[in-house]
Design a protein around this motif. Structure first.
Motif, PDB file in Angstrom:
ATOM      1  N   LEU A  46      39.192 -21.249  10.768  1.00  0.00           N
ATOM      2  CA  LEU A  46      40.190 -21.325   9.712  1.00  0.00           C
ATOM      3  C   LEU A  46      40.059 -20.090   8.834  1.00  0.00           C
ATOM      4  CD1 LEU A  46      39.832 -25.059   8.614  1.00  0.00           C
ATOM      5  CD2 LEU A  46      41.543 -24.075  10.143  1.00  0.00           C
ATOM      6  N   GLU A  47      41.185 -19.480   8.514  1.00  0.00           N
ATOM      7  CA  GLU A  47      41.170 -18.343   7.594  1.00  0.00           C
ATOM      8  C   GLU A  47      40.713 -18.823   6.221  1.00  0.00           C
ATOM      9  OE1 GLU A  47      44.389 -15.344   5.562  1.00  0.00           O
ATOM     10  OE2 GLU A  47      44.818 -16.153   7.543  1.00  0.00           O
ATOM     11  N   ARG A  48      41.135 -20.006   5.874  1.00  0.00           N
ATOM     12  CA  ARG A  48      40.723 -20.718   4.660  1.00  0.00           C
ATOM     13  C   ARG A  48      41.154 -22.158   4.863  1.00  0.00           C
ATOM     14  NH1 ARG A  48      45.115 -18.174   4.176  1.00  0.00           N
ATOM     15  NH2 ARG A  48      47.020 -19.087   3.371  1.00  0.00           N
ATOM     16  N   GLY A  49      40.527 -23.062   4.165  1.00  0.00           N
ATOM     17  CA  GLY A  49      40.927 -24.449   4.288  1.00  0.00           C
ATOM     18  C   GLY A  49      39.747 -25.388   4.332  1.00  0.00           C
ATOM     19  N   SER A  50      39.995 -26.585   4.896  1.00  0.00           N
ATOM     20  CA  SER A  50      38.943 -27.594   4.938  1.00  0.00           C
ATOM     21  C   SER A  50      38.907 -28.270   6.291  1.00  0.00           C
ATOM     22  CB  SER A  50      39.159 -28.632   3.832  1.00  0.00           C
ATOM     23  OG  SER A  50      40.382 -29.312   4.013  1.00  0.00           O
ATOM     24  N   TYR A  51      37.715 -28.688   6.659  1.00  0.00           N
ATOM     25  CA  TYR A  51      37.457 -29.397   7.911  1.00  0.00           C
ATOM     26  C   TYR A  51      36.520 -30.557   7.584  1.00  0.00           C
ATOM     27  CZ  TYR A  51      35.381 -30.475  12.444  1.00  0.00           C
ATOM     28  OH  TYR A  51      34.935 -31.117  13.561  1.00  0.00           O
ATOM     29  N   THR A  52      36.942 -31.757   7.943  1.00  0.00           N
ATOM     30  CA  THR A  52      36.123 -32.948   7.752  1.00  0.00           C
ATOM     31  C   THR A  52      36.065 -33.692   9.059  1.00  0.00           C
ATOM     32  OG1 THR A  52      36.829 -33.121   5.446  1.00  0.00           O
ATOM     33  CG2 THR A  52      35.844 -35.079   6.430  1.00  0.00           C
ATOM     34  N   MET A  53      34.862 -34.084   9.474  1.00  0.00           N
ATOM     35  CA  MET A  53      34.728 -34.854  10.704  1.00  0.00           C
ATOM     36  C   MET A  53      33.696 -35.940  10.507  1.00  0.00           C
ATOM     37  SD  MET A  53      31.764 -34.494  12.583  1.00  0.00           S
ATOM     38  CE  MET A  53      30.500 -33.301  12.858  1.00  0.00           C
ATOM     39  N   SER A  54      33.932 -37.053  11.190  1.00  0.00           N
ATOM     40  CA  SER A  54      32.944 -38.129  11.244  1.00  0.00           C
ATOM     41  C   SER A  54      32.883 -38.635  12.674  1.00  0.00           C
ATOM     42  CB  SER A  54      33.306 -39.260  10.275  1.00  0.00           C
ATOM     43  OG  SER A  54      34.515 -39.872  10.675  1.00  0.00           O
ATOM     44  N   ARG A  55      31.685 -38.907  13.137  1.00  0.00           N
ATOM     45  CA  ARG A  55      31.462 -39.381  14.499  1.00  0.00           C
ATOM     46  C   ARG A  55      30.401 -40.468  14.481  1.00  0.00           C
ATOM     47  NH1 ARG A  55      35.319 -36.263  14.938  1.00  0.00           N
ATOM     48  NH2 ARG A  55      35.340 -34.330  16.109  1.00  0.00           N
ATOM     49  N   VAL A  56      30.628 -41.534  15.237  1.00  0.00           N
ATOM     50  CA  VAL A  56      29.650 -42.591  15.453  1.00  0.00           C
ATOM     51  C   VAL A  56      29.660 -42.895  16.938  1.00  0.00           C
ATOM     52  CG1 VAL A  56      29.014 -44.980  14.954  1.00  0.00           C
ATOM     53  CG2 VAL A  56      30.003 -43.564  13.155  1.00  0.00           C
ATOM     54  N   SER A  57      28.505 -42.882  17.581  1.00  0.00           N
ATOM     55  CA  SER A  57      28.478 -43.098  19.028  1.00  0.00           C
ATOM     56  C   SER A  57      27.978 -44.472  19.436  1.00  0.00           C
ATOM     57  CB  SER A  57      27.625 -42.018  19.717  1.00  0.00           C
ATOM     58  OG  SER A  57      26.315 -42.039  19.244  1.00  0.00           O
ATOM     59  N   TYR A  58      27.681 -45.363  18.481  1.00  0.00           N
ATOM     60  CA  TYR A  58      27.211 -46.692  18.849  1.00  0.00           C
ATOM     61  C   TYR A  58      27.887 -47.735  17.998  1.00  0.00           C
ATOM     62  CZ  TYR A  58      24.143 -50.608  19.764  1.00  0.00           C
ATOM     63  OH  TYR A  58      23.661 -51.834  20.117  1.00  0.00           O
TER      64      TYR A  58
ATOM     65  N   ASN B 188      42.834 -29.094   7.370  1.00  0.00           N
ATOM     66  CA  ASN B 188      43.919 -28.647   6.514  1.00  0.00           C
ATOM     67  C   ASN B 188      43.656 -27.184   6.193  1.00  0.00           C
ATOM     68  OD1 ASN B 188      46.078 -28.421   4.829  1.00  0.00           O
ATOM     69  ND2 ASN B 188      45.277 -29.768   3.234  1.00  0.00           N
ATOM     70  N   GLY B 189      44.490 -26.296   6.693  1.00  0.00           N
ATOM     71  CA  GLY B 189      44.270 -24.882   6.445  1.00  0.00           C
ATOM     72  C   GLY B 189      45.138 -24.013   7.321  1.00  0.00           C
ATOM     73  N   SER B 190      44.671 -22.792   7.514  1.00  0.00           N
ATOM     74  CA  SER B 190      45.396 -21.819   8.310  1.00  0.00           C
ATOM     75  C   SER B 190      44.423 -21.199   9.301  1.00  0.00           C
ATOM     76  CB  SER B 190      45.963 -20.733   7.393  1.00  0.00           C
ATOM     77  OG  SER B 190      46.598 -19.737   8.142  1.00  0.00           O
ATOM     78  N   GLY B 191      44.772 -21.213  10.589  1.00  0.00           N
ATOM     79  CA  GLY B 191      43.901 -20.669  11.633  1.00  0.00           C
ATOM     80  C   GLY B 191      44.247 -21.264  12.974  1.00  0.00           C
ATOM     81  N   PHE B 192      43.213 -21.566  13.783  1.00  0.00           N
ATOM     82  CA  PHE B 192      43.451 -22.247  15.050  1.00  0.00           C
ATOM     83  C   PHE B 192      42.305 -23.197  15.351  1.00  0.00           C
ATOM     84  CE2 PHE B 192      40.885 -18.747  16.627  1.00  0.00           C
ATOM     85  CZ  PHE B 192      40.105 -19.354  17.616  1.00  0.00           C
ATOM     86  N   ILE B 193      42.622 -24.280  16.077  1.00  0.00           N
ATOM     87  CA  ILE B 193      41.617 -25.277  16.444  1.00  0.00           C
ATOM     88  C   ILE B 193      41.865 -25.761  17.865  1.00  0.00           C
ATOM     89  CG2 ILE B 193      41.251 -26.102  14.091  1.00  0.00           C
ATOM     90  CD1 ILE B 193      42.975 -28.567  14.904  1.00  0.00           C
ATOM     91  N   LEU B 194      40.801 -26.218  18.489  1.00  0.00           N
ATOM     92  CA  LEU B 194      40.846 -26.889  19.783  1.00  0.00           C
ATOM     93  C   LEU B 194      40.302 -28.295  19.583  1.00  0.00           C
ATOM     94  CD1 LEU B 194      39.129 -24.076  21.867  1.00  0.00           C
ATOM     95  CD2 LEU B 194      41.553 -24.624  21.898  1.00  0.00           C
ATOM     96  N   LEU B 195      40.976 -29.285  20.143  1.00  0.00           N
ATOM     97  CA  LEU B 195      40.534 -30.676  20.078  1.00  0.00           C
ATOM     98  C   LEU B 195      40.500 -31.241  21.487  1.00  0.00           C
ATOM     99  CD1 LEU B 195      42.800 -31.896  17.150  1.00  0.00           C
ATOM    100  CD2 LEU B 195      40.348 -31.508  17.018  1.00  0.00           C
ATOM    101  N   GLU B 196      39.479 -32.043  21.792  1.00  0.00           N
ATOM    102  CA  GLU B 196      39.398 -32.682  23.102  1.00  0.00           C
ATOM    103  C   GLU B 196      38.658 -34.000  22.966  1.00  0.00           C
ATOM    104  OE1 GLU B 196      36.978 -32.060  27.220  1.00  0.00           O
ATOM    105  OE2 GLU B 196      37.796 -30.252  26.292  1.00  0.00           O
ATOM    106  N   SER B 197      39.105 -35.001  23.699  1.00  0.00           N
ATOM    107  CA  SER B 197      38.395 -36.273  23.791  1.00  0.00           C
ATOM    108  C   SER B 197      38.698 -36.871  25.144  1.00  0.00           C
ATOM    109  CB  SER B 197      38.812 -37.221  22.671  1.00  0.00           C
ATOM    110  OG  SER B 197      40.189 -37.512  22.762  1.00  0.00           O
ATOM    111  N   GLY B 198      37.778 -37.683  25.635  1.00  0.00           N
ATOM    112  CA  GLY B 198      38.004 -38.300  26.923  1.00  0.00           C
ATOM    113  C   GLY B 198      36.916 -39.269  27.292  1.00  0.00           C
ATOM    114  N   SER B 199      37.239 -40.064  28.288  1.00  0.00           N
ATOM    115  CA  SER B 199      36.308 -41.045  28.818  1.00  0.00           C
ATOM    116  C   SER B 199      36.449 -41.031  30.325  1.00  0.00           C
ATOM    117  CB  SER B 199      36.635 -42.435  28.256  1.00  0.00           C
ATOM    118  OG  SER B 199      35.766 -43.394  28.787  1.00  0.00           O
ATOM    119  N   GLU B 200      35.308 -40.959  31.028  1.00  0.00           N
ATOM    120  CA  GLU B 200      35.300 -40.950  32.479  1.00  0.00           C
ATOM    121  C   GLU B 200      34.442 -42.107  32.964  1.00  0.00           C
ATOM    122  OE1 GLU B 200      33.854 -37.124  33.581  1.00  0.00           O
ATOM    123  OE2 GLU B 200      35.271 -36.105  32.278  1.00  0.00           O
TER     124      GLU B 200
END
Length: 176
Positions: free
Chosen positions: A119-131, A141-153
């Motif tokens: 992000l050129e500027r902005g905010s990133y918030t993440m939460s993860r729980v695996s159990y 929220n900002g300006s830039g680029f992001i990659l997102l991926e999720s999956g289940s095999e």
């Protein structure tokens, strides 16, 4: 004076990671540069996250061992680089490996979540729980680029991948 706080905080973080802490919390507010990495694994899954900011920024991170969870919030007026990878499987990523290079082909069943961006500027918030399930949320929220991926095999396979650039507001919620 700020270097004293940074050195003390770094020592405390290292000592906490060596003791197998059930809870680790970090809060940083700076007008300089921050580079923060975290990783963990247990029988419920594993994660690795990295963030780097330049300029005025605020960062807050919580890692809990009880529910195999992690929460990170970053707000910066300058560049913000971030990446995180979480899986329900027990995978030990190499400490210096890029999360882009995680090998996902060596398990029969795997659920994973991944986010990375600049992000050129902005905010990133993440939460993860695996159990008991792999749950996650990303707010960007900002300006830039992001990659997102999720999956289940496994018995059932599903997946999602995305790329976003420009001025953005993204809310991604996943339950696998």
């Amino acid at each position: 004076m700020r270097w004293n706080y940074l050195a003390t905080g770094s020592v405390l973080l290292i000592l906490a990671s060596l003791t197998g802490a059930e809870y680790l919390g970090t809060t940083i507010s700076t007008d300089g540069t921050v580079h923060l990495c975290g990783s963990g694994e247990d029988a419920n899954g594993s994660f690795v996250s990295r963030v780097m900011t330049v300029g005025s920024s605020e960062l807050s991170r919580i890692i809990t061992g009880e529910d195999s969870g992690t929460l990170m919030s970053v707000h910066g007026t300058g560049p913000v680089l971030f990446s995180d990878y979480t899986t329900k499987d027990r995978v030990s990523p190499a400490p210096l490996a890029c999360v882009f290079l995680v090998d996902r082909n060596n398990a029969e069943s795997r659920s994973h979540m991944f986010a990375s961006g600049i992000l050129e500027r902005g905010s990133y918030t993440m939460s993860r729980v695996s159990y008991p399930d792999l749950l996650g949320e990303s707010l960007i929220n900002g300006s830039g680029f992001i990659l997102l991926e999720s999956g289940s095999e496994g018995n059932t396979t599903s997946g999602s991948e995305g790329f976003v650039s420009g001025n953005m507001t993204v809310h991604d919620t996943v339950r696998l």
